[in-house]
Design a protein around this motif. Structure first.
Motif, PDB file in Angstrom:
ATOM      1  N   ILE A 132     140.031  90.044 111.705  1.00  0.00           N
ATOM      2  CA  ILE A 132     139.719  91.470 111.872  1.00  0.00           C
ATOM      3  C   ILE A 132     139.993  91.830 113.326  1.00  0.00           C
ATOM      4  CG2 ILE A 132     137.879  93.206 111.875  1.00  0.00           C
ATOM      5  CD1 ILE A 132     136.500  91.527 109.655  1.00  0.00           C
ATOM      6  N   VAL A 133     140.766  92.884 113.552  1.00  0.00           N
ATOM      7  CA  VAL A 133     140.972  93.343 114.932  1.00  0.00           C
ATOM      8  C   VAL A 133     140.334  94.725 115.093  1.00  0.00           C
ATOM      9  CG1 VAL A 133     143.101  92.024 115.254  1.00  0.00           C
ATOM     10  CG2 VAL A 133     143.236  94.382 114.513  1.00  0.00           C
ATOM     11  N   VAL A 134     139.795  94.946 116.265  1.00  0.00           N
ATOM     12  CA  VAL A 134     139.155  96.232 116.554  1.00  0.00           C
ATOM     13  C   VAL A 134     139.257  96.501 118.045  1.00  0.00           C
ATOM     14  CG1 VAL A 134     136.884  95.084 116.692  1.00  0.00           C
ATOM     15  CG2 VAL A 134     136.986  97.563 116.383  1.00  0.00           C
ATOM     16  N   ARG A 135     139.436  97.784 118.380  1.00  0.00           N
ATOM     17  CA  ARG A 135     139.443  98.182 119.784  1.00  0.00           C
ATOM     18  C   ARG A 135     138.181  98.994 120.013  1.00  0.00           C
ATOM     19  NH1 ARG A 135     141.866 101.460 124.026  1.00  0.00           N
ATOM     20  NH2 ARG A 135     141.888 103.581 123.249  1.00  0.00           N
ATOM     21  N   TRP A 136     137.460  98.690 121.082  1.00  0.00           N
ATOM     22  CA  TRP A 136     136.265  99.484 121.402  1.00  0.00           C
ATOM     23  C   TRP A 136     136.150  99.637 122.905  1.00  0.00           C
ATOM     24  CZ3 TRP A 136     133.961 102.695 118.407  1.00  0.00           C
ATOM     25  CH2 TRP A 136     132.801 103.329 118.868  1.00  0.00           C
ATOM     26  N   THR A 137     135.951 100.873 123.362  1.00  0.00           N
ATOM     27  CA  THR A 137     135.858 101.119 124.801  1.00  0.00           C
ATOM     28  C   THR A 137     134.589 101.880 125.183  1.00  0.00           C
ATOM     29  OG1 THR A 137     137.146 103.135 124.489  1.00  0.00           O
ATOM     30  CG2 THR A 137     138.361 101.187 125.182  1.00  0.00           C
ATOM     31  N   ARG A 138     133.957 102.568 124.232  1.00  0.00           N
ATOM     32  CA  ARG A 138     132.854 103.455 124.606  1.00  0.00           C
ATOM     33  C   ARG A 138     131.546 102.677 124.806  1.00  0.00           C
ATOM     34  NH1 ARG A 138     133.485 107.842 120.002  1.00  0.00           N
ATOM     35  NH2 ARG A 138     134.619 106.173 118.972  1.00  0.00           N
ATOM     36  N   ARG A 139     130.851 102.969 125.897  1.00  0.00           N
ATOM     37  CA  ARG A 139     129.591 102.280 126.198  1.00  0.00           C
ATOM     38  C   ARG A 139     128.425 103.253 126.311  1.00  0.00           C
ATOM     39  NH1 ARG A 139     133.152  99.071 125.979  1.00  0.00           N
ATOM     40  NH2 ARG A 139     133.619  97.356 127.402  1.00  0.00           N
ATOM     41  N   GLU A 140     128.693 104.558 126.246  1.00  0.00           N
ATOM     42  CA  GLU A 140     127.606 105.530 126.428  1.00  0.00           C
ATOM     43  C   GLU A 140     126.856 105.728 125.104  1.00  0.00           C
ATOM     44  OE1 GLU A 140     130.758 106.237 126.051  1.00  0.00           O
ATOM     45  OE2 GLU A 140     130.850 107.934 124.667  1.00  0.00           O
ATOM     46  N   GLY A 141     125.579 106.080 125.192  1.00  0.00           N
ATOM     47  CA  GLY A 141     124.791 106.363 123.993  1.00  0.00           C
ATOM     48  C   GLY A 141     124.849 105.212 123.002  1.00  0.00           C
ATOM     49  N   LEU A 142     125.088 105.518 121.735  1.00  0.00           N
ATOM     50  CA  LEU A 142     125.172 104.473 120.708  1.00  0.00           C
ATOM     51  C   LEU A 142     126.361 103.545 120.932  1.00  0.00           C
ATOM     52  CD1 LEU A 142     124.401 106.469 117.414  1.00  0.00           C
ATOM     53  CD2 LEU A 142     123.060 104.573 118.360  1.00  0.00           C
ATOM     54  N   GLY A 143     127.298 103.946 121.803  1.00  0.00           N
ATOM     55  CA  GLY A 143     128.468 103.110 122.092  1.00  0.00           C
ATOM     56  C   GLY A 143     128.073 101.739 122.619  1.00  0.00           C
ATOM     57  N   ALA A 144     126.956 101.664 123.355  1.00  0.00           N
ATOM     58  CA  ALA A 144     126.505 100.377 123.907  1.00  0.00           C
ATOM     59  C   ALA A 144     126.048  99.438 122.795  1.00  0.00           C
ATOM     60  CB  ALA A 144     125.363 100.610 124.905  1.00  0.00           C
ATOM     61  N   ALA A 145     125.349  99.983 121.800  1.00  0.00           N
ATOM     62  CA  ALA A 145     124.889  99.146 120.679  1.00  0.00           C
ATOM     63  C   ALA A 145     126.075  98.691 119.838  1.00  0.00           C
ATOM     64  CB  ALA A 145     123.889  99.918 119.824  1.00  0.00           C
ATOM     65  N   ILE A 146     127.036  99.586 119.627  1.00  0.00           N
ATOM     66  CA  ILE A 146     128.222  99.238 118.829  1.00  0.00           C
ATOM     67  C   ILE A 146     129.013  98.141 119.553  1.00  0.00           C
ATOM     68  CG2 ILE A 146     130.439 100.132 117.974  1.00  0.00           C
ATOM     69  CD1 ILE A 146     128.886 102.904 117.719  1.00  0.00           C
ATOM     70  N   TRP A 147     129.202  98.312 120.861  1.00  0.00           N
ATOM     71  CA  TRP A 147     129.884  97.293 121.665  1.00  0.00           C
ATOM     72  C   TRP A 147     129.187  95.937 121.534  1.00  0.00           C
ATOM     73  CZ3 TRP A 147     133.992  95.580 124.069  1.00  0.00           C
ATOM     74  CH2 TRP A 147     133.872  94.623 125.084  1.00  0.00           C
ATOM     75  N   ASP A 148     127.869  95.936 121.671  1.00  0.00           N
ATOM     76  CA  ASP A 148     127.102  94.683 121.570  1.00  0.00           C
ATOM     77  C   ASP A 148     127.305  94.010 120.216  1.00  0.00           C
ATOM     78  OD1 ASP A 148     124.909  92.731 122.013  1.00  0.00           O
ATOM     79  OD2 ASP A 148     123.944  93.922 120.448  1.00  0.00           O
ATOM     80  N   ARG A 149     127.221  94.774 119.123  1.00  0.00           N
ATOM     81  CA  ARG A 149     127.380  94.156 117.799  1.00  0.00           C
ATOM     82  C   ARG A 149     128.789  93.600 117.634  1.00  0.00           C
ATOM     83  NH1 ARG A 149     123.087  95.906 119.166  1.00  0.00           N
ATOM     84  NH2 ARG A 149     121.464  96.729 117.751  1.00  0.00           N
TER      85      ARG A 149
END
Ligand code: TXA
Ligand code: MG
Length: 342
Positions: free
Chosen positions: A311-328
């Motif tokens: 599975i490949v995914v790109r993630w850059t956002r860290r603000e708000g819920l972005g931090a939780a998504i990045w962590d998971r």
């Protein structure tokens, strides 16, 4: 199918409460993810949670209460910040780590002196706790290290035959777990980013810190394979990040092509501009952070069900819920974070 799945109704919730009272295990919806509940004051019942999930006894579980007045029955010596945060965010997606009351067995806290407490807002969770008449210890209702369950069907996929009942209250609306804030240390420290953004907590608690492991891409990328495997799909997951969109997408295209040439089935978790990375199976995460968080765990399970190897995914956002998504995503990647330099 052995474990019954019942639509949440006043009657099925009462039946679930009776199971909790006699030491059994019930999975129930919360606004973050489904929980696997047991009577938090009954050490034998709590021990069953660990067995059902294949969860190590070293990983403590959260105690769920229905109202602020119940805080004193599970924790003691509450600091002033606990009252401020309770008024602002409870019920909701915040978990506070406090000093453990004697009534809560040490097993709940993996032997420690603290206890993590949460007050879910979901009406089914609220009703279940009230009808049970006891605080409910509940980790996420998934097999240890699998993505958390956001639907009753996903709970059944992992825990059928291992628990007594599943209450079906539809899909969890937030989709990532609660934010965990430790108030027993100075300064107060966020142990896990989650449904309540760090920024909202900082507005009330200016000295709040974020545990070091969440501070940067470098921390994640520097420790491949060193992390506790968590939230993992069966497929390997490669997480791409970087400030230059074109360079990152080009690298992803090249890596996808190479994997496919090697005979691997590739799946892409698509959010906004990754949409034009085609020629692979996809799961659509949407664009708004609330939508991505609500869909994330289901999307991982969906690609697994399609039999992908990578599975490949790109993630850059860290603000708000972005931090939780990045962590998971970092944890699901098991440290396979690819930082693309411009
Ligand atoms: O949204 C949520 O928090 C969901 C729903 C069901 O409430 N629960 C959840 O539980 O995510 P779980 O067990 O999957 O994750 C709880 C985390 C664990 O990683 C554990 O290490 C941490 O909370 N935790 C629990 N008690 C703790 C304590 N006393 N001190 C520090 N961390 C604690
Ligand atoms: Mg969990």
């Amino acid at each position: 199918m052995i474990t019954p799945v019942l639509p949440a109704s006043p009657e099925s919730i009462r039946r679930a409460a009776a199971i909790i009272q006699r030491g059994g295990l019930v999975a129930f919806p919360t606004e973050t993810v489904y929980g696997l509940g047991a009577n938090a004051t009954d050490a034998e019942a709590v021990a069953r949670i660990f067995t059902a999930k294949d969860r190590p006894l070293t990983d403590p579980v959260i105690v769920h209460i229905a109202k602020a007045a119940d805080l004193d029955s599970v924790a003691r010596d509450l600091p002033p910040a606990a009252h401020v945060l309770t008024a602002a965010f409870m019920p909701g997606a915040l978990t506070l780590v406090l000093r453990r009351a004697a009534r809560i067995p040490a097993l709940v806290a993996a032997g420690g002196e603290t206890v993590a407490v949460r007050m879910p807002s979901h009406p089914v969770a609220q009703a279940l706790i009230r009808d049970s008449g006891v605080p409910i210890a509940a980790p996420s209702a998934n097999t240890f290290s699998r993505p958390s369950a956001t639907t009753a069907a996903h709970v059944l996929e992992d825990l059928d035959g291992r628990i007594d009942l599943i209450l079906d209250g539809g899909a969890a609306t937030i989709g990532v777990e609660s934010t965990i804030l430790d108030l027993t240390v100075a300064p107060p420290t966020i142990l896990r980013p989650g449904g309540i953004p760090v920024e909202a907590i900082r507005a009330l608690l200016p000295d709040v810190q974020v545990a070091a492991r969440y501070l940067g891409v470098e921390t994640a990328a520097a420790a491949p394979g060193q992390m506790l495997r968590h939230y993992s799909p069966r497929a390997a997951l490669a997480l791409y990040t970087g400030t230059d969109d074109d360079a990152t997408l080009a690298r992803m295209r090249a890596d996808i092509a190479a994997a496919q040439a090697a005979g691997r089935r590739v799946g892409i978790l698509v959010s906004d501009d990754a949409a034009h990375l085609t020629a692979a199976l996809t799961a659509d995460l949407g664009t708004a952070l609330e939508v991505v968080s609500a869909r994330l765990f289901a999307a991982l399970r969906d690609l697994d069900a399609q039999g992908v190897d990578l599975i490949v995914v790109r993630w850059t956002r860290r603000e708000g819920l972005g931090a939780a998504i990045w962590d998971r995503l970092v944890r699901a990647s098991n440290g396979r974070v690819i930082v693309v330099k411009p």
